[in-house]
Design an enzyme around this catalytic site. Structure first.
Site, PDB file in Angstrom:
ATOM      1  N   ARG A  52      -8.689  63.931  28.537  1.00  0.00           N
ATOM      2  CA  ARG A  52      -7.530  63.024  28.503  1.00  0.00           C
ATOM      3  C   ARG A  52      -6.906  63.027  27.108  1.00  0.00           C
ATOM      4  O   ARG A  52      -5.690  63.016  26.948  1.00  0.00           O
ATOM      5  CB  ARG A  52      -7.945  61.599  28.902  1.00  0.00           C
ATOM      6  N   LYS A 142       3.776  46.850  28.532  1.00  0.00           N
ATOM      7  CA  LYS A 142       4.172  47.014  29.933  1.00  0.00           C
ATOM      8  C   LYS A 142       3.191  46.327  30.866  1.00  0.00           C
ATOM      9  O   LYS A 142       1.985  46.313  30.615  1.00  0.00           O
ATOM     10  CB  LYS A 142       4.227  48.501  30.280  1.00  0.00           C
ATOM     11  N   GLU A 183       7.715  45.150  35.059  1.00  0.00           N
ATOM     12  CA  GLU A 183       7.884  46.249  36.019  1.00  0.00           C
ATOM     13  C   GLU A 183       7.486  45.850  37.429  1.00  0.00           C
ATOM     14  O   GLU A 183       6.313  45.935  37.790  1.00  0.00           O
ATOM     15  CB  GLU A 183       7.051  47.468  35.585  1.00  0.00           C
ATOM     16  N   LYS A 225      11.783  47.212  34.027  1.00  0.00           N
ATOM     17  CA  LYS A 225      11.501  48.561  34.553  1.00  0.00           C
ATOM     18  C   LYS A 225      11.383  48.433  36.058  1.00  0.00           C
ATOM     19  O   LYS A 225      10.501  47.734  36.563  1.00  0.00           O
ATOM     20  CB  LYS A 225      10.203  49.093  33.951  1.00  0.00           C
TER      21      LYS A 225
HETATM   22  P1  13P Z   1       6.108  57.124  37.547  1.00  0.00           P
HETATM   23  O1  13P Z   1       7.371  57.535  36.847  1.00  0.00           O
HETATM   24  O2  13P Z   1       5.152  58.245  37.771  1.00  0.00           O
HETATM   25  O3  13P Z   1       6.379  56.311  38.775  1.00  0.00           O
HETATM   26  O4  13P Z   1       5.333  56.166  36.567  1.00  0.00           O
HETATM   27  C1  13P Z   1       6.014  55.213  35.862  1.00  0.00           C
HETATM   28  C2  13P Z   1       5.107  54.141  35.506  1.00  0.00           C
HETATM   29  O5  13P Z   1       4.923  53.825  34.356  1.00  0.00           O
HETATM   30  C3  13P Z   1       4.438  53.422  36.581  1.00  0.00           C
HETATM   31  O6  13P Z   1       3.937  52.227  36.085  1.00  0.00           O
END
Ligand code: 13P
Length: 348
Positions: A52, A142, A183, A225
């Protein structure tokens, strides 16, 4: 007493604006251990702390990435890692003039009382974790909530529980000097049509902004988001690019306060080309005419071609980085409404 403007207001506003600066977006590389396992399995690589680290190093050190990416979202493990020659990842990001971000939620778990739905956990101890991440250099955070469309779901319970947690998270972030990305992801999985996606997206946005208001979250220092308004993956008749763009913009206009600093999109299982085309269509028509900039915060839609090419082999790193750069560039252009399909052919 209520707090109208947080202590760190000036810095929060500056950071939030820089995150969505002209022609720039965010690169999400905050996959949980489980998601990494899945992604690495698809290319035959064992997911370990070291693999990773190598993969995230590839992404973060991509030459020129800073032209189109304002900052990456890191995972707890990643923010503590270093390059092969011992340079902290955070320093790599800062030296490129980018802003380090951090995922602080603890994942989506079955919602008690409605177990086919999920609620995101992670509020316990969050104030202290925010303090630590800020001291390590993070300037934004986030939190992802998952809304699933299916038989009888989403329920009110799911909208409210997730919006409430997100608002508490956002308030804690601003108190501690991090710009919160909130998000709410309406999953693309299923055969639902675009009308259903639109209705659900509106509902979660309304609930979310009501809760952000209730918790005195300061919108000029906040980023949304969100998922696009789009047909389910298995929907027999999927809406085209222009319709997705139009419906997404209209939904945002009807639900998102003008004071918000910016809107970024997740890719959510759309192909890289689709994700770029949708963002571009929105900006080609609406850029400069909306209260907030619209840009990307993609994980899969930027990483996918590079991940497939890399396959864990150090000899593939250079070419994989070219692929990261290419997707970042196309999305940066899409944020300006200046991308077109022919660019894909030329690049290939
Ligand atoms: P994806 O663009 O792969 O959907 O991932 C964005 C993301 O941060 C999901 O939390």
């Amino acid at each position: 007493m209520t707090i109208d403007v947080p202590k760190h207001a000036d810095e929060l506003r500056r950071t939030a604006r820089a995150m969505v600066a002209d022609g720039k977006g965010i690169l999400a590389i905050d996959e949980s251990l489980g998601s990494c396992e899945k992604r690495f399995k698809s290319i035959g690589v064992k997911s370990t702390e070291e693999t990773r680290r190598q993969y995230r190093q590839l992404l973060l050190t991509t030459p020129g990435i800073e032209e189109y990416v304002s900052g990456p979202i890191l995972f707890d493990e990643t923010i503590r890692q270093k390059t092969d020659d011992g340079k902290p990842f955070v320093k790599v990001i800062q030296d490129k003039g980018q802003i380090p971000g951090i995922k602080v939620d603890m994942g989506a778990h079955p919602l008690a009382g409605s177990p086919s739905e999920k609620v995101t956990e992670g509020l316990d101890g969050l104030r202290e974790r925010i303090e630590e991440y800020r001291s390590m250099g993070a300037r934004f955070a986030k939190w992802r909530a998952v809304i699933t469309i299916g038989d009888g779901i989403p329920t009110r319970q799911c909208y409210e529980a997730n919006a409430h947690s997100m608002a508490r998270y956002a308030a804690l972030c601003q108190e501690g000097g991090l710009v919160p990305i909130v998000e709410p992801e309406v999953l693309i999985d299923g055969d639902h049509d675009i009308d259903t996606c639109e209705a659900v997206t509106k509902e979660i946005h309304h609930e979310l902004f009501a809760q952000l208001y209730r918790h005195h979250v300061w919108l000029p220092g906040t980023i949304l988001k969100t998922s696009m308004v789009i047909s389910g993956k298995e929907c027999p008749q999927r809406a085209g690019v222009e319709e997705v763009a139009e419906r997404t913009v209209q939904t945002l206009l009807g639900t998102v306060p003008a004071a918000l600093a910016g809107v970024v999109f997740l890719s959510g299982g759309q192909s890289p080309e689709e994700s770029t085309a949708h963002l571009n269509a929105m900006n080609r028509k609406y850029r400069g005419k909306l209260p907030w900039p619209l840009t990307f915060s993609y994980a899969r839609a930027i990483q996918e071609p590079a991940l497939k090419h890399w396959k864990g082999d150090p000899n593939n790193v250079k070419q994989a980085q070219k692929l990261v750069y290419q997707r970042a560039k196309f999305n940066g252009l899409a944020a300006l409404g200046q991308y077109n399909k022919e660019m894909e052919q030329q690049a290939a």
